[in-house]
Design an enzyme around this catalytic site. Structure first.
Site, PDB file in Angstrom:
ATOM      1  N   TYR A 125       0.307  -1.717   5.636  1.00 17.28           N
ATOM      2  CA  TYR A 125       0.680  -2.018   4.257  1.00 17.28           C
ATOM      3  C   TYR A 125       2.195  -2.189   4.161  1.00 17.28           C
ATOM      4  O   TYR A 125       2.951  -1.657   4.977  1.00 17.28           O
ATOM      5  CB  TYR A 125       0.207  -0.914   3.309  1.00 17.28           C
ATOM      6  CG  TYR A 125      -1.285  -0.897   3.071  1.00 17.28           C
ATOM      7  CD1 TYR A 125      -1.841  -1.449   1.915  1.00 17.28           C
ATOM      8  CD2 TYR A 125      -2.160  -0.334   4.003  1.00 17.28           C
ATOM      9  CE1 TYR A 125      -3.209  -1.436   1.686  1.00 17.28           C
ATOM     10  CE2 TYR A 125      -3.533  -0.316   3.788  1.00 17.28           C
ATOM     11  CZ  TYR A 125      -4.047  -0.872   2.627  1.00 17.28           C
ATOM     12  OH  TYR A 125      -5.398  -0.864   2.416  1.00 17.28           O
ATOM     13  N   GLU A 126       2.618  -2.919   3.150  1.00 17.05           N
ATOM     14  CA  GLU A 126       4.017  -3.331   3.002  1.00 17.05           C
ATOM     15  C   GLU A 126       4.999  -2.170   2.957  1.00 17.05           C
ATOM     16  O   GLU A 126       6.143  -2.293   3.388  1.00 17.05           O
ATOM     17  CB  GLU A 126       4.138  -4.172   1.723  1.00 17.05           C
ATOM     18  CG  GLU A 126       5.484  -4.813   1.506  1.00 17.05           C
ATOM     19  CD  GLU A 126       5.469  -5.719   0.290  1.00 17.05           C
ATOM     20  OE1 GLU A 126       6.550  -5.930  -0.280  1.00 17.05           O
ATOM     21  OE2 GLU A 126       4.380  -6.205  -0.094  1.00 17.05           O
ATOM     22  N   SER A 127       4.568  -1.030   2.449  1.00 16.50           N
ATOM     23  CA  SER A 127       5.479   0.115   2.304  1.00 16.50           C
ATOM     24  C   SER A 127       5.743   0.850   3.610  1.00 16.50           C
ATOM     25  O   SER A 127       6.567   1.764   3.640  1.00 16.50           O
ATOM     26  CB  SER A 127       4.900   1.094   1.281  1.00 16.50           C
ATOM     27  OG  SER A 127       3.561   1.437   1.621  1.00 16.50           O
TER      28      SER A 127
END
Length: 259
Positions: free
Chosen positions: A49-51
């Site tokens: 995921y992007e985070s």
């Protein structure tokens, strides 16, 4: 066993994610399908995921990329910059799994505005990491419900490039990877033609007619020479999906995973 069109869409999308693939996941429908794949056909898929979570295994669907469930269940968490520079731009992402507000016949995506950019009818959530995912992942899968509002002849705004203007447009833009290889909807599955890169219908879901697909598409949609019938969801797939949705509803309410 009865099922909804949304369940058929999610199951069909989950099946497209091969076991062992490294997948950069978008929030909403992509996250639901990717996690269903992890719980069924692809237990060794690596969800990023992007985070920063790598190898996330959430028991409930995350509300956002900042949901603590992702970091708590991940194999490791790295800075966002490393996710993009080392993993994505470094060619280590097998599949980018994205949603869309609008998509066109070449798999270009709009998640920015509906209407004129300077005076929009609707301002959408925006780009996030989608342009980079669409540009650099080895392959891209797109999932969204099909309607003339979403499947448009011309995007109001190009947020993320798919196959550009078709043909070798993506190559001329200098974008690596294959670009979008599948659009999965609640009616059918579309794939790009080898030369034109225009998306055509390759599989129709059970109970859906060609007329329904045509009526829900804002361009003159075409069908492959050999159109398959999508395999119905199995009891195991439906049980896993419904259990995931029930856990999510208990934790967050009914909206998680529906964006």
């Amino acid at each position: 066993m009865s099922y909804s069109t949304s369940e058929m869409m999610t199951v069909a999308a989950a099946r497209r994610l091969r076991n062992g693939a490294v997948c950069f996941v978008g929030i909403g429908l992509p996250s639901k399908a990717a996690n269903l794949a992890r719980l069924t056909s692809s237990p060794d898929v690596v969800l990023i995921y992007e985070s920063g979570p790598i190898g996330a295994k959430p028991s409930v669907l995350p509300l956002s990329i900042g949901d603590g469930e992702l970091a708590e269940t991940a194999d490791t968490v790295v800075p966002t910059g490393e996710i993009f520079r080392y993993w994505l731009q470094g060619g280590r992402i097998d599949v980018g799994f994205l949603g869309a507000a609008q998509v066109d016949r070449f798999g270009n995506i709009n998640t920015t505005v509906v209407g004129d950019y300077h005076a929009p009818k609707t301002r959408l959530p925006g780009a996030g990491g989608a342009p980079e995912i669409a540009g650099s992942a080895k392959q891209v899968l797109i999932i969204l419900k099909q309607s003339t509002r979403a499947f448009v002849d011309k995007l109001d705004f190009v947020t993320s490039v798919g196959h550009g203007e078709g043909g070798d447009s993506r190559k001329r833009l200098g974008l690596p990877g294959e670009g979008p290889v599948g659009i999965i909807t609640d009616l059918c599955i579309m794939e790009p033609e080898p030369v034109t890169r225009e998306f055509v219908v390759t599989s129709i879901h059970p109970g859906v007619t060609r007329e329904q697909v045509v009526a829900a598409t804002g361009w003159a949609i075409r069908f492959a020479d050999q159109v398959q019938n999508t395999t119905t969801p199995t009891e195991n797939e439906l049980a896993a999906l419904r259990s995931l949705e029930a856990r999510t509803a208990a934790a967050h309410g009914q909206t998680a995973g529906e964006a």
